[in-house]
Design an enzyme around this catalytic site. Structure first.
Site, short mmCIF file in Angstrom:
data_model
loop_
_atom_site.label_atom_id
_atom_site.label_comp_id
_atom_site.label_asym_id
_atom_site.label_seq_id
_atom_site.Cartn_x
_atom_site.Cartn_y
_atom_site.Cartn_z
N LYS A 258 45.49 29.98 26.36
CA LYS A 258 44.03 30.12 26.25
C LYS A 258 43.66 31.02 25.08
CE LYS A 258 43.78 31.46 30.57
NZ LYS A 258 45.16 31.13 30.99
N CYS B 59 36.12 39.32 43.14
CA CYS B 59 37.51 39.31 42.68
C CYS B 59 38.22 40.66 42.72
CB CYS B 59 37.63 38.71 41.28
SG CYS B 59 36.71 39.58 40.01
N MET B 60 37.54 41.80 42.59
CA MET B 60 38.29 43.06 42.56
C MET B 60 37.65 44.17 43.37
SD MET B 60 36.58 45.02 39.88
CE MET B 60 35.23 44.99 41.02
N MET C 86 44.24 38.52 42.98
CA MET C 86 43.36 37.92 43.98
C MET C 86 44.01 37.74 45.34
SD MET C 86 40.65 37.73 42.25
CE MET C 86 41.29 39.11 41.30
N GLY D 94 40.97 39.88 36.75
CA GLY D 94 40.92 38.55 36.18
C GLY D 94 39.91 38.39 35.06
N GLN D 95 39.01 39.36 34.88
CA GLN D 95 37.97 39.23 33.85
C GLN D 95 38.17 40.30 32.78
OE1 GLN D 95 33.94 37.74 35.33
NE2 GLN D 95 34.59 38.99 37.05
#
Length: 807
Positions: A94, A178-179, A353, A390-391
């Protein structure tokens, strides 16, 4: 070079499905003539007339640095930054294609307002005025939904606008999904959020335990650091504690397939073994730790218990008992216990996650911290627990800037009068303007927005920036699509492409993306990273930060008192050296000065309160990110911190303390070793719905695919979602790979192609579906049940059934 070659080879192997689109530095640039000289030096590709500049990657929380090549006002190349410690020149598939996210054919380029059911182009003036009037009419029924993809200045502006201007805490980010459980786990254990350690652990560990984390696909650059060590002949033991076999499993020495939610019991079993064999670290525990139980009723900080009470609480979690719950063998459980008992080995636990998206997310975070503290595997390089994100700025913009519904910048909270007073002083706003009542968490916020207007606490207007809740929320019918039942509700969406969220939007604002604007991110290891705008956004797209400031200024013009500070100046007042106000609400003047730097330096004042001191903006300009706390030395240089709470690394630890948890919840510089019991999931397979359903990501796509599905190479490599089915289950139901399967839960139905024992393999009775595909939205089926403390929903387990669709 050998190191880089090995790592690149591994990544090519793990992402082989992307074929020709895989991992090429110049993936969308012309081949350069050999005689050209790169302006950035010999470590950059040789391309004519290309200007190179640094930026963090736009995708996950690893925070890889890239070099972005620009020619004629367009990004033409992206390569890994070899001067960056995080990735040392390597990117995942990516990252190598990141520049292409800017150039999808359907970029949003002009504001669109829904009139008579149709989206109609309007001016920015009308768009800003429309938002301001909606808010001004009912500020208590307005909410702001943001993102771990907000830059730090963007999130800071939104937070100040809401909490310092509107006196409202109705702001929450998608990072709640998510966190948030990692946040509550850190705070309840250490008294302050975010990892104490860093990615350097990957270069020093002897044992890596992955708790429900497919590191090979979700954080491949980090995984490559471990694999590279093994390729060089170093002995590294990898344990994959998982509910399904993945690409990570193929590299693991021990693959331990557990039943969903049994991680709670497994962690308690490790603790029991340490106590039963008297191999826990008595010295570490006596010097640095307290014991806590869940409390009655259970609470985030729990209640104090004695060592003997703790020992009694975990006594039922014998290997034999936990084997029945978890599906792990007694031998596997004893192996885990023996590893933690061996202090000659350095053990790192990583999770993302799998532990966080969990109805007992805070509890399992507590327990993994607990077994590291109890065993003494804590505080040395390679030896400790660490969460991943994840971000790209879930840490920097959500956790540090405080864009959660109950937080303020710098780790402070709205319902603490001292914290509120500090924020009011720094923002120069009247005392009492900070509202002490926390706002709605994400699930509740969307439930209230999709409820009838006469519902108690209902919301009427929602502004979404930098996220796609129309695809990412759980139980989408209830939490998003039901908005359509209430035409008086007004949804504003700032984004770069059409999404599932813009489908229901009443007003769409086209936004700048990545290097089309200035920015600052904060990655998973406390590393703050800065970049400058390199290209112009398309059409009339504009920065999210400007959008927020422009709405604030229009509200001030409409007479909203909160948009002025206590001296009568604009809430976002900025002035030049001569004292003249800078019109940063005017887009034509916005880049006359660096608004990002001004907002960041304002935010930086908050960060010293909880010893989260971020570096000055100009120091970040010179660096590939700096890990806070960053403190100035006697010679005027700035020093980052690799390990918090550890003497010799953390400048705030008192001399002679060794380890000092200086924000301890018990006020005695000690961390908390928690007991939390095993609790069954709220929904489990039964006769009607006999399967477990799990959701997640794949290496080719990021989150809801808004960006990666517009990269042709990645879309070709993974064009659609699928349901992963075990071979034995497929035989029983007469299903073959590629055939259409009907997947059902108590919330919805979805038809997907089957993939039987493909790149990953579910055990019997388990199903997996990725969530990137907006044409097959698995979150129509997922459960909104959430952790009682973090309020993070559980996307990883609910009950489902399958059937073959007859053609």
């Amino acid at each position: 070079m050998e190191n880089q070659t090995d790592r690149r080879a591994f990544l090519k192997a793990t992402a082989m499905s992307v074929a020709a689109g895989m991992a090429h530095d110049l993936s969308f640039a012309d081949a350069p003539p050999e005689s050209a000289t790169p302006p950035g030096g010999t470590d950059l590709p040789i391309l004519p007339n290309v200007e190179w500049n640094k930026a963090p990657c736009r995708f996950c929380g690893t925070g890889c640095h890239v070099q972005v090549g620009v020619r004629d006002g367009k990004v033409v190349a992206v390569t890994g930054d070899r001067q960056a410690a995080v990735n040392k020149g390597l990117l995942c598939v990516k990252g190598y294609h990141a520049g292409m996210i800017l150039y999808g054919k359907d970029r949003l380029t002009t504001p669109l307002l829904r009139k008579d059911g149709e989206l109609t182009p309007i001016s920015w003036e009308e768009a800003i005025d429309t938002i301001a009037r909606r808010i001004n009419a009912a500020p208590d029924r307005f909410a702001f939904y943001g993102s771990g993809q907000w830059t730090i200045p963007e999130g800071y502006a939104a937070n100040k606008f809401m909490k310092g201007g509107l006196s409202s805490n109705m702001i929450d980010p998608n990072a709640r999904l998510c966190m948030a459980s990692a946040v509550t786990g850190y705070i309840s254990t250490y008294g302050v959020d975010e990892p104490y350690n860093c990615f350097d652990d990957l270069d020093n560990l002897d044992v890596l335990i992955l708790w429900g984390n497919n590191l090979a696909e979700m954080h491949p650059v980090l995984f490559s650091r471990v694999v590279d060590r093994r390729l060089r002949g170093e002995e590294v033991t990898l344990i994959d504690l998982t509910t399904r076999e993945t690409r990570t499993s193929r590299q693991a020495d021990h693959v331990m397939i557990m039943q969903p939610q049994s991680d709670l019991a497994i962690a308690n079993c490790i603790a029991w073994q340490l106590l039963d064999s008297e191999t826990y670290s008595q010295e570490f525990v006596e010097k640095y730790c307290n014991f806590r139980g869940p409390g009655t009723p259970a609470s985030l900080k729990g209640e104090a218990i004695s060592f003997d009470q703790y020992k009694e609480a975990v006594s039922q979690y014998t290997p034999e008992y936990v084997s029945e719950i978890s599906g792990l063998s007694v031998e596997q459980l004893r192996l885990l216990g023996k590893l933690f008992a061996d202090r000659s080995k350095k053990i790192t636990s990583l999770w993302c996650m799998g532990m966080n998206q969990h109805t007992q997310g805070t509890a399992i975070n507590n327990l993994v911290h607990a077994i590291h503290l109890l065993s003494g595997h804590w505080g040395n390089p390679g030896d400790g627990p660490q969460s991943l994100t994840g971000q790209p700025s879930a840490c920097g913009t959500v956790r540090e800037v405080g864009t959660l519904a109950h937080t303020l910048p710098g780790g402070m909270v709205v319902n603490n009068p001292e914290h509120a007073g500090i924020a009011e002083d720094l923002w120069n706003i009247p005392a009492g303007r900070i509202n002490a009542t926390p706002g709605y968490h994400t699930v509740l916020m969307w439930e209230k927005f999709c409820s009838p207007p006469d519902t108690e606490g209902a919301l009427d207007t929602m502004w979404v920036q930098v996220t796609n809740p129309g695809q990412s929320l759980p139980n989408l019918q209830k939490l998003f699509l039901d908005k359509a039942k209430h035409p008086e509700k007004f949804l504003i969406v700032s984004d770069v492409y059409p999404t599932a969220t813009t489908e229901l939007a009443d007003l769409i604002l086209p936004s700048s993306l990545w290097v089309e604007k200035n920015g600052v991110f904060g990655n998973s290891e406390r590393r703050t990273q800065q970049w400058f705008r390199m290209v112009q956004p398309p059409g009339d797209a504009r920065d999210d930060c400007w959008q927020t400031i422009a709405v604030a200024h229009r509200l001030m013009e409409l007479g909203h008192p909160g948009m002025k500070d206590k001296d009568g100046r604009f809430l976002f007042h900025q002035q030049d050296a001569a004292g003249k106000e800078l019109p940063i609400w005017d887009w034509e003047r916005y880049y006359d000065q660096n608004v990002d730097e001004r907002l960041f330096e304002e935010y930086r004042q908050f960060t010293s309160y909880k010893h989260k001191n971020v570096a000055p903006y100009q120091e970040l300009v010179k660096a590939r990110g700096l890990r806070w706390p960053v403190v100035e030395q006697d010679d005027g240089t700035w020093r980052e911190t690799r390990y918090r709470f550890v003497e010799g690394s953390d400048p705030f630890v008192e001399k002679g303390k060794g380890i000092q948890f200086y924000h301890s919840t018990t006020g005695d510089d000690r961390a908390q070793i928690f007991f939390r019991p095993y609790v069954e999931p709220p929904e489990m397979p039964d006769e009607e719905y006999p399967f477990w359903l799990d959701t997640g990501r794949v290496i080719e796509h990021w989150h809801t695919g808004t960006m990666t599905m517009r990269i042709p190479q990645l879309k070709r490599a993974m064009p659609s979602a699928y349901v992963e089915i075990n071979c034995d289950d497929a035989v029983e139901f007469g299903i073959q790979s590629g055939e259409t399967v009907r997947l059902e839960t108590r919330r919805g139905t979805l038809e997907l192609p089957a993939w039987i024992d493909g790149r990953a393999s579910c055990p019997p009775g388990h199903l997996f579906v990725p969530f990137f595909d907006e044409t097959r939205m698995i979150n129509m089926l997922t459960l909104e049940a959430h952790c009682p403390f973090s309020k993070e929903p559980d996307y990883k387990k609910c009950a489902a059934r399958i059937s073959r669709v007859k053609v």
